[in-house]
Motif scaffolding. Structure first.
Motif, PDB file in Angstrom:
ATOM      1  N   ASN A  48       0.863  -1.183   0.000  1.00 56.66           N
ATOM      2  CA  ASN A  48       0.000   0.000   0.000  1.00 56.66           C
ATOM      3  C   ASN A  48       0.900   1.235   0.000  1.00 56.66           C
ATOM      4  N   THR A  49       0.830   2.019  -1.067  1.00 60.14           N
ATOM      5  CA  THR A  49       1.745   3.149  -1.244  1.00 60.14           C
ATOM      6  C   THR A  49       1.228   4.464  -0.656  1.00 60.14           C
ATOM      7  N   ASP A  50       0.115   4.445   0.058  1.00 59.46           N
ATOM      8  CA  ASP A  50      -0.471   5.692   0.580  1.00 59.46           C
ATOM      9  C   ASP A  50       0.519   6.559   1.348  1.00 59.46           C
ATOM     10  N   LEU A  56       5.882   9.054  -4.134  1.00 62.00           N
ATOM     11  CA  LEU A  56       5.147   7.899  -4.648  1.00 62.00           C
ATOM     12  C   LEU A  56       5.709   7.377  -5.967  1.00 62.00           C
ATOM     13  N   ILE A  57       5.825   8.229  -6.962  1.00 60.30           N
ATOM     14  CA  ILE A  57       6.257   7.780  -8.289  1.00 60.30           C
ATOM     15  C   ILE A  57       7.676   7.231  -8.240  1.00 60.30           C
ATOM     16  N   THR A  60       7.679   3.862  -6.132  1.00 62.65           N
ATOM     17  CA  THR A  60       6.910   2.806  -6.795  1.00 62.65           C
ATOM     18  C   THR A  60       7.722   2.259  -7.963  1.00 62.65           C
ATOM     19  N   ILE A  87       0.569  -3.967  -5.883  1.00 64.16           N
ATOM     20  CA  ILE A  87       0.897  -2.604  -5.481  1.00 64.16           C
ATOM     21  C   ILE A  87      -0.374  -1.773  -5.563  1.00 64.16           C
ATOM     22  N   CYS A  89      -2.075   1.804  -5.388  1.00 64.52           N
ATOM     23  CA  CYS A  89      -1.822   3.247  -5.518  1.00 64.52           C
ATOM     24  C   CYS A  89      -3.165   3.951  -5.612  1.00 64.52           C
ATOM     25  N   LYS A  90      -3.339   4.989  -4.831  1.00 64.46           N
ATOM     26  CA  LYS A  90      -4.562   5.783  -4.935  1.00 64.46           C
ATOM     27  C   LYS A  90      -4.527   6.615  -6.209  1.00 64.46           C
ATOM     28  N   ASN A  91      -5.661   6.747  -6.813  1.00 63.74           N
ATOM     29  CA  ASN A  91      -5.808   7.585  -8.002  1.00 63.74           C
ATOM     30  C   ASN A  91      -6.373   8.925  -7.556  1.00 63.74           C
TER      31      ASN A  91
END
Length: 92
Positions: A48-50, A56-57, A60, A87, A89-91
């Protein structure tokens, strides 16, 4: 460390992050990841990348490249037991 591993539901391992990323904590993260292969039991990472925030980029992509390297290692040595990684990632 910037990553937290929850293996209470092994073989599913949940990973969350905070934004305190350094080169040293990245090394700790990858070392911890690789330690799961020592068990020689297939496992799944749910990432979870929150908590990565503005990194983030960058991170990830680093995770994706790390997984790519593991796939190559698995083909060569057959000593990687990661069966899959998810993985999240929130949009936004």
């Amino acid at each position: 460390m910037f990553a937290f591993f929850d293996n209470s539901q092994f073989p599913k391992i949940y990973i969350t992050f905070n934004s305190n990323i350094t080169n040293e904590s990245w090394k700790q993260f990858t070392d911890k990841w690789l330690s799961y292969d020592k068990n020689k039991i297939p496992y799944t990472f749910i990432i979870n990348t929150d908590g990565l925030g503005i990194s983030l980029i960058k991170y990830t992509q680093k995770i994706a490249m790390f997984i790519k390297g593991l796939k190559k290692k698995k083909l060569k040595n057959n000593d990687v037991f990661l069966s899959k990684s998810i993985i999240i990632c929130k949009n936004t």
